[in-house]
Design an enzyme around this catalytic site. Structure first.
Site, PDB file in Angstrom:
ATOM      1  N   THR A   1       3.795  -8.780   8.034  1.00 53.63           N
ATOM      2  CA  THR A   1       5.253  -8.731   8.185  1.00 53.63           C
ATOM      3  C   THR A   1       5.649  -8.880   9.645  1.00 53.63           C
ATOM      4  OG1 THR A   1       5.423  -7.330   6.239  1.00 53.63           O
ATOM      5  CG2 THR A   1       7.289  -7.285   7.752  1.00 53.63           C
TER       6      THR A   1
ATOM      7  N   ASN B   1       1.921 -15.736  -2.708  1.00 48.59           N
ATOM      8  CA  ASN B   1       1.427 -14.432  -3.140  1.00 48.59           C
ATOM      9  C   ASN B   1       1.668 -14.150  -4.615  1.00 48.59           C
ATOM     10  OD1 ASN B   1       4.019 -14.487  -1.641  1.00 48.59           O
ATOM     11  ND2 ASN B   1       4.289 -12.456  -2.509  1.00 48.59           N
TER      12      ASN B   1
ATOM     13  N   GLN C   1      -2.094 -14.604   2.447  1.00 45.41           N
ATOM     14  CA  GLN C   1      -2.893 -14.575   1.208  1.00 45.41           C
ATOM     15  C   GLN C   1      -4.143 -15.450   1.308  1.00 45.41           C
ATOM     16  OE1 GLN C   1      -2.587 -12.819  -1.635  1.00 45.41           O
ATOM     17  NE2 GLN C   1      -0.726 -11.741  -1.011  1.00 45.41           N
TER      18      GLN C   1
ATOM     19  N   SER D   1      -3.138 -10.932   7.734  1.00 48.26           N
ATOM     20  CA  SER D   1      -3.061  -9.479   7.595  1.00 48.26           C
ATOM     21  C   SER D   1      -4.401  -8.945   7.092  1.00 48.26           C
ATOM     22  CB  SER D   1      -1.951  -9.150   6.592  1.00 48.26           C
ATOM     23  OG  SER D   1      -1.887  -7.773   6.388  1.00 48.26           O
TER      24      SER D   1
ATOM     25  N   THR E   1      -0.215   0.386  23.005  1.00 54.25           N
ATOM     26  CA  THR E   1      -1.671   0.610  22.992  1.00 54.25           C
ATOM     27  C   THR E   1      -2.264   0.113  21.685  1.00 54.25           C
ATOM     28  OG1 THR E   1      -1.358   2.498  24.425  1.00 54.25           O
ATOM     29  CG2 THR E   1      -3.456   2.389  23.236  1.00 54.25           C
TER      30      THR E   1
ATOM     31  N   CYS F   1      10.225  -8.392  -7.674  1.00 55.10           N
ATOM     32  CA  CYS F   1       9.948  -8.811  -6.305  1.00 55.10           C
ATOM     33  C   CYS F   1       9.118  -7.712  -5.653  1.00 55.10           C
ATOM     34  CB  CYS F   1      11.219  -8.959  -5.492  1.00 55.10           C
ATOM     35  SG  CYS F   1      12.382 -10.062  -6.242  1.00 55.10           S
TER      36      CYS F   1
HETATM   37  N1  PLP Z   1       3.226 -12.670   3.590  1.00 56.27           N
HETATM   38  C1  PLP Z   1       2.646 -12.760   2.379  1.00 56.27           C
HETATM   39  C2  PLP Z   1       2.444 -14.100   1.747  1.00 56.27           C
HETATM   40  C3  PLP Z   1       2.203 -11.596   1.730  1.00 56.27           C
HETATM   41  O1  PLP Z   1       1.638 -11.689   0.526  1.00 56.27           O
HETATM   42  C4  PLP Z   1       2.423 -10.340   2.362  1.00 56.27           C
HETATM   43  C5  PLP Z   1       2.037  -9.093   1.682  1.00 56.27           C
HETATM   44  O2  PLP Z   1       2.007  -9.022   0.468  1.00 56.27           O
HETATM   45  C6  PLP Z   1       3.009 -10.324   3.633  1.00 56.27           C
HETATM   46  C7  PLP Z   1       3.404 -11.498   4.210  1.00 56.27           C
HETATM   47  C8  PLP Z   1       3.208  -9.029   4.362  1.00 56.27           C
HETATM   48  O3  PLP Z   1       1.985  -8.577   4.894  1.00 56.27           O
HETATM   49  P1  PLP Z   1       1.784  -7.043   5.347  1.00 56.27           P
HETATM   50  O4  PLP Z   1       1.646  -6.252   4.093  1.00 56.27           O
HETATM   51  O5  PLP Z   1       0.529  -7.060   6.147  1.00 56.27           O
HETATM   52  O6  PLP Z   1       2.962  -6.675   6.162  1.00 56.27           O
END
Ligand code: PLP
Length: 377
Positions: free
Chosen positions: A76, A148, A176, A196, A234, A322
């Site tokens: 995110t 996703n 993903q 991520s 940090t 969602c």
């Molecule tokens: N983008 C996609 C395609 C995702 O599937 C997700 C999480 O499901 C994210 C971004 C967000 O990632 P995070 O959970 O590390 O913030």
């Protein structure tokens, strides 16, 4: 005990189990090696070295150089940074992006940024011709590598070729995809890429933004000099070490993991279709994330299926919501023009490296049994 078997976790697109090798690598930095990597004394040396090693490992896994890897708090944040720190006139993105992208666009729109949401085809991918029709100089393009909800993988190389023709920057949300399919940022031609750790058996709350050398991106968090002065604070040393370790492990085992997961998806598909012949598998059948299934069963509530599977010890995800707080039909299923009936009957099953091959048949068997029960009512 009779009748009780282990819980089957089949929601790896939501998050994954921490790789024990990653946990081992993290432990010293949660215990005695607690030095601040910015410290100037010798006690901080191992934390500083661990960060540099992690940067190099991650860079190697995605074909980047270490100074192009920026640590963040996850997908995110990486998406927010890529979109909000670019000085552009307009963002061109797709209608099936994750909310980290879509809601960042909504915020930017309020401060005057123009947003163009590209339509997708029935597989949920963006056709290069569609991008060519809309993109113009001054834009930032952000199109996800893999979706996703339905697992479709975009032809990023074809899309970056179009973007390059207009001289615009290209960001991809690869949250993903990283650790699951081969990724080389140079071959793909992307300028920025988000990933991520918790999606590839790393810890939660840590991720990366790849920023190609030469791309001028504003600072995201002001403060100290961490992350080359662009993202202060940090560093989460233990988690960064865990992220690098799990990514390297997943990349080393990618071929065998993919083989296993592909067989599981085939077994699952054949079992379901053998009984529920009118079931629909969503997404691009060819370009698809390994282990990822979006299944729609007409006449059956995906939400009921989800809860009944949970009662039988199986974790999947609904395709309707969602997120767990919303029961609207997802924007992705709407964008691929799935009928409301099929959308309401959609669940997402995502197998991962920790599933055993037999899980595919076990989950399919329970879905069929629940389907029969729900149809009897
Ligand atoms: N983008 C996609 C395609 C995702 O599937 C997700 C999480 O499901 C994210 C971004 C967000 O990632 P995070 O959970 O590390 O913030």
């Amino acid at each position: 005990m009779k009748g009780i078997r282990e819980y089957i976790y089949a929601d790896n697109a939501a998050t994954t189990k921490l790789d024990p090798i990653a946990l081992e690598a993290m432990l010293p930095f949660l215990k005695d090696d607690f030095g601040n990597p910015s410290g100037l004394y010798s006690f901080s040396r191992s934390a500083k070295k661990a960060l540099q090693d992690a940067r190099e490992i991650i860079a190697e896994c995605i074909g980047a150089t270490s100074e192009e890897i920026f640590f963040t708090s996850g997908g995110t944040e990486s998406d927010n940074w890529a979109l909000k720190a670019v000085q552009g006139e307009r963002i061109v993105t797709s209608s099936v992006e994750h909310h980290a992208i879509l809601n960042s666009c909504n915020t930017l729109k309020k401060s005057g940024m123009k947003i163009e949401l590209l339509p997708v085809n029935i597989c949920g991918t963006v056709a290069p011709d569609t991008l060519a029709e809309f993109v113009k100089s001054g834009d930032l393009v952000s199109i996800m590598l893999a979706n996703n909800e339905i697992g479709s993988v975009n032809d990023i190389l074809a899309l970056t070729s179009v973007a390059k023709g207009c001289g615009v920057l290209f960001h991809t949300d690869a949250v993903q995809a990283v650790g699951h399919i081969p990724i080389d940022v140079r071959k793909l031609g992307v300028d920025m890429l988000s990933a991520s750790a918790h999606k590839f058996n790393g810890p939660k709350g840590v991720g990366i933004l790849f920023i190609r050398k030469g791309v001028q991106l504003g600072n995201f968090i002001d403060g100290g000099q961490q992350e080359f002065g662009h993202r202060a604070g940090t560093e989460n040393v233990a988690s960064i070490v865990g992220m690098a370790t799990s990514l390297r492990h997943n990349c080393l085992n990618m071929a065998s993991n993919t083989k296993k997961l592909s067989k599981m998806v085939r077994d699952f598909h054949d079992t379901i279709i053998g009984t529920i012949s009118h079931a629909v598998f969503n997404g691009d059948p060819m370009n698809h994330l390994p282990g990822h299934i979006s299944l729609s069963i007409p006449g059956v509530s995906g939400e009921s299926m989800f809860h009944l599977l949970d009662l039988r010890g199986i974790a999947v995800s609904t395709g309707t919501a969602c997120n767990s707080l919303s029961l609207e039909i997802s924007h992705v299923l709407k964008a691929i023009e799935l009928s409301p009936e099929l959308s309401m009957g959609t669940i997402r099953i995502s197998f991962g490296v920790n599933n055993s091959e037999g899980d595919a048949l076990a989950v399919a068997g329970e879905i069929i049994s629940i389907y029969r029960k729900l149809r009897e009512k």
